[in-house]
Scaffold this motif. Sequence first.
Motif, PDB file in Angstrom:
ATOM      1  N   HIS A  28       0.814  -1.213   0.000  1.00  0.00           N
ATOM      2  CA  HIS A  28       0.000   0.000   0.000  1.00  0.00           C
ATOM      3  C   HIS A  28       0.853   1.271   0.000  1.00  0.00           C
ATOM      4  O   HIS A  28       0.368   2.330   0.398  1.00  0.00           O
ATOM      5  N   ARG A  29       2.103   1.157  -0.432  1.00  0.00           N
ATOM      6  CA  ARG A  29       2.973   2.340  -0.426  1.00  0.00           C
ATOM      7  C   ARG A  29       2.367   3.480  -1.244  1.00  0.00           C
ATOM      8  O   ARG A  29       2.317   4.629  -0.799  1.00  0.00           O
ATOM      9  N   GLU A  30       1.900   3.184  -2.457  1.00  0.00           N
ATOM     10  CA  GLU A  30       1.343   4.234  -3.307  1.00  0.00           C
ATOM     11  C   GLU A  30       0.083   4.831  -2.697  1.00  0.00           C
ATOM     12  O   GLU A  30      -0.152   6.044  -2.809  1.00  0.00           O
ATOM     13  N   ASP A  31      -0.736   3.996  -2.050  1.00  0.00           N
ATOM     14  CA  ASP A  31      -1.941   4.509  -1.392  1.00  0.00           C
ATOM     15  C   ASP A  31      -1.569   5.444  -0.250  1.00  0.00           C
ATOM     16  O   ASP A  31      -2.190   6.500  -0.072  1.00  0.00           O
ATOM     17  N   LEU A  32      -0.567   5.073   0.526  1.00  0.00           N
ATOM     18  CA  LEU A  32      -0.130   5.915   1.633  1.00  0.00           C
ATOM     19  C   LEU A  32       0.414   7.246   1.140  1.00  0.00           C
ATOM     20  O   LEU A  32       0.151   8.300   1.731  1.00  0.00           O
ATOM     21  N   GLU A  33       1.171   7.206   0.062  1.00  0.00           N
ATOM     22  CA  GLU A  33       1.713   8.448  -0.492  1.00  0.00           C
ATOM     23  C   GLU A  33       0.590   9.331  -1.023  1.00  0.00           C
ATOM     24  O   GLU A  33       0.595  10.553  -0.811  1.00  0.00           O
ATOM     25  N   ALA A  34      -0.390   8.725  -1.708  1.00  0.00           N
ATOM     26  CA  ALA A  34      -1.524   9.498  -2.225  1.00  0.00           C
ATOM     27  C   ALA A  34      -2.325  10.103  -1.073  1.00  0.00           C
ATOM     28  O   ALA A  34      -2.770  11.261  -1.144  1.00  0.00           O
ATOM     29  N   TYR A  35      -2.519   9.334  -0.025  1.00  0.00           N
ATOM     30  CA  TYR A  35      -3.233   9.816   1.157  1.00  0.00           C
ATOM     31  C   TYR A  35      -2.525  11.023   1.769  1.00  0.00           C
ATOM     32  O   TYR A  35      -3.160  12.031   2.122  1.00  0.00           O
ATOM     33  N   ALA A  36      -1.191  10.937   1.889  1.00  0.00           N
ATOM     34  CA  ALA A  36      -0.427  12.043   2.474  1.00  0.00           C
ATOM     35  C   ALA A  36      -0.515  13.291   1.601  1.00  0.00           C
ATOM     36  O   ALA A  36      -0.706  14.407   2.112  1.00  0.00           O
ATOM     37  N   VAL A  37      -0.387  13.124   0.289  1.00  0.00           N
ATOM     38  CA  VAL A  37      -0.455  14.272  -0.630  1.00  0.00           C
ATOM     39  C   VAL A  37      -1.843  14.913  -0.586  1.00  0.00           C
ATOM     40  O   VAL A  37      -1.974  16.148  -0.486  1.00  0.00           O
ATOM     41  N   LEU A  38      -2.882  14.091  -0.668  1.00  0.00           N
ATOM     42  CA  LEU A  38      -4.242  14.625  -0.669  1.00  0.00           C
ATOM     43  C   LEU A  38      -4.559  15.345   0.639  1.00  0.00           C
ATOM     44  O   LEU A  38      -5.186  16.421   0.631  1.00  0.00           O
ATOM     45  N   THR A  39      -4.121  14.797   1.747  1.00  0.00           N
ATOM     46  CA  THR A  39      -4.364  15.442   3.038  1.00  0.00           C
ATOM     47  C   THR A  39      -3.743  16.832   3.077  1.00  0.00           C
ATOM     48  O   THR A  39      -4.356  17.788   3.575  1.00  0.00           O
ATOM     49  N   ILE A  55      -7.066  16.936  -6.656  1.00  0.00           N
ATOM     50  CA  ILE A  55      -7.940  16.350  -5.643  1.00  0.00           C
ATOM     51  C   ILE A  55      -8.800  15.252  -6.249  1.00  0.00           C
ATOM     52  O   ILE A  55      -8.918  14.143  -5.703  1.00  0.00           O
ATOM     53  N   ALA A  56      -9.403  15.539  -7.391  1.00  0.00           N
ATOM     54  CA  ALA A  56     -10.253  14.545  -8.061  1.00  0.00           C
ATOM     55  C   ALA A  56      -9.440  13.314  -8.449  1.00  0.00           C
ATOM     56  O   ALA A  56      -9.890  12.172  -8.255  1.00  0.00           O
ATOM     57  N   GLU A  57      -8.255  13.516  -8.993  1.00  0.00           N
ATOM     58  CA  GLU A  57      -7.410  12.395  -9.401  1.00  0.00           C
ATOM     59  C   GLU A  57      -7.051  11.511  -8.209  1.00  0.00           C
ATOM     60  O   GLU A  57      -7.115  10.270  -8.291  1.00  0.00           O
ATOM     61  N   LEU A  58      -6.695  12.134  -7.111  1.00  0.00           N
ATOM     62  CA  LEU A  58      -6.272  11.364  -5.933  1.00  0.00           C
ATOM     63  C   LEU A  58      -7.441  10.629  -5.296  1.00  0.00           C
ATOM     64  O   LEU A  58      -7.281   9.501  -4.798  1.00  0.00           O
ATOM     65  N   LEU A  59      -8.619  11.253  -5.284  1.00  0.00           N
ATOM     66  CA  LEU A  59      -9.792  10.566  -4.746  1.00  0.00           C
ATOM     67  C   LEU A  59     -10.100   9.304  -5.548  1.00  0.00           C
ATOM     68  O   LEU A  59     -10.406   8.246  -4.980  1.00  0.00           O
ATOM     69  N   VAL A  60     -10.012   9.409  -6.852  1.00  0.00           N
ATOM     70  CA  VAL A  60     -10.231   8.227  -7.696  1.00  0.00           C
ATOM     71  C   VAL A  60      -9.155   7.182  -7.420  1.00  0.00           C
ATOM     72  O   VAL A  60      -9.450   5.986  -7.283  1.00  0.00           O
ATOM     73  N   GLU A  61      -7.925   7.626  -7.336  1.00  0.00           N
ATOM     74  CA  GLU A  61      -6.807   6.713  -7.083  1.00  0.00           C
ATOM     75  C   GLU A  61      -6.979   5.974  -5.761  1.00  0.00           C
ATOM     76  O   GLU A  61      -6.597   4.791  -5.642  1.00  0.00           O
ATOM     77  N   LEU A  62      -7.590   6.623  -4.785  1.00  0.00           N
ATOM     78  CA  LEU A  62      -7.775   6.030  -3.455  1.00  0.00           C
ATOM     79  C   LEU A  62      -9.092   5.276  -3.324  1.00  0.00           C
ATOM     80  O   LEU A  62      -9.476   4.883  -2.225  1.00  0.00           O
ATOM     81  N   GLY A  63      -9.787   5.070  -4.440  1.00  0.00           N
ATOM     82  CA  GLY A  63     -11.015   4.284  -4.413  1.00  0.00           C
ATOM     83  C   GLY A  63     -12.234   5.046  -3.965  1.00  0.00           C
ATOM     84  O   GLY A  63     -13.240   4.441  -3.562  1.00  0.00           O
ATOM     85  N   LEU A  64     -12.185   6.373  -4.035  1.00  0.00           N
ATOM     86  CA  LEU A  64     -13.302   7.213  -3.597  1.00  0.00           C
ATOM     87  C   LEU A  64     -13.951   7.941  -4.767  1.00  0.00           C
ATOM     88  O   LEU A  64     -14.613   8.956  -4.580  1.00  0.00           O
ATOM     89  N   GLY A  65     -13.801   7.399  -5.961  1.00  0.00           N
ATOM     90  CA  GLY A  65     -14.363   8.052  -7.141  1.00  0.00           C
ATOM     91  C   GLY A  65     -15.877   7.972  -7.200  1.00  0.00           C
ATOM     92  O   GLY A  65     -16.532   8.911  -7.657  1.00  0.00           O
ATOM     93  N   ARG A  66     -16.462   6.882  -6.750  1.00  0.00           N
ATOM     94  CA  ARG A  66     -17.897   6.687  -6.869  1.00  0.00           C
ATOM     95  C   ARG A  66     -18.653   6.839  -5.557  1.00  0.00           C
ATOM     96  O   ARG A  66     -19.886   6.914  -5.558  1.00  0.00           O
TER      97      ARG A  66
END
Length: 370
Positions: A28-39, A55-66
């Motif tokens: 989950h390294r990429e997820d953790l990095e995306a979470y830190a950036v988005l925060t 913001i939109a790109e990272l939300l989709v990347e983190l599984g929050l698109g829908r």
Amino acid sequence: MLTRVATFNVENLFDRARILAADTWEEHREDLEAYAVLTRILQQERYSAQDKERIAELLVELGLGRSDEGELLRLRQNRGRLVRRPREGGLVVEADGRGDWIGWLELRRQSPTELALRHTAQVVADLAPHVLGVVEAEDRVALGRFSRDLLEPAAGWGFEHVMLVDGNDDRGIDVGLMCRAGYPIGPITSHVDDRTPEGLRVFSRDCPEYEVALPGGGRLVVMVNHLKSKGYGGQAVSARSRRRQATRVRELYDARLAAGDDLVVVLGDLNDTPDSDALAPLLGDGGPRDVSAHGTFDDGGWPGTYTTGRAGNKIDYILCSPAVFDAIRAGGMHRRGVWTASGRWPMYDTLTREVDAASDHHAVWVDLQL
């Protein structure tokens, strides 16, 4: 009378973030990095067009698109709205800045297995420490429940004194101290607000200073630490953070000695090896000494304190002031609750699956004649 001091990274007792519960950091390294950036972006006073796109790109990347509910994360939108999801699809960032909405990203959590909890309790029962530094505990209530509901049935005793100060990590991984009867916790100094001259927050969690009264008189100062992880973010940035933290810990240690406190212990998960540049300010000349350097310390042939036990995985420490180092009578590691497929050390008979391990970290202990 011997006093046993130990440190153990329990990786959260009852409530583990799913994003942290994978077998390896890489999963989950990429997820953790995306979470830190988005925060970081979400905390900005104003969102530019580029910010909104990101913001939109990272939300989709983190599984929050829908949906606001993802497998690993949850988007809380309590008042106002950060985003809306049109029926035709996509994400629209409505908020123009932090003041337009109230909410946050929340890590979804899961409970460890019952056997994992029981193995964690058994490790502590086997160690039987008088003073235990705990790393990655979610809160003081959880530590109390652990002592009362799991440790006491396994060991026949519990910790009389339990303390944890909420730190700076929003994932709920904090450091605390648990002490047996006869070792009351006195004054506590937290360093959650320590900053560099440039205004950077120093500690990812905290470096609390606990003053523990000793049965024979005097006091032991215990500094519990969990330095910046290598788990996500750029390695160079993470290393600079650890070096900044190690420098500050050394300053606090030196200040204690200068103030007349000769019994000082620095312990916890420092997330780097003894020869690293990041830990050099703490472990350098005149710094506290590693208990593993004492002639009585037994590592069983494996100097590492994490996963495989190899030297490159030595990241958990008990560091001692000169008077404490001179008081060492024995020391070692407890590994029976750590999973190994190689047979490098004996495991509990009931530990037959990696998911039931007490922790990926090996507990470190030392006996002191104080």
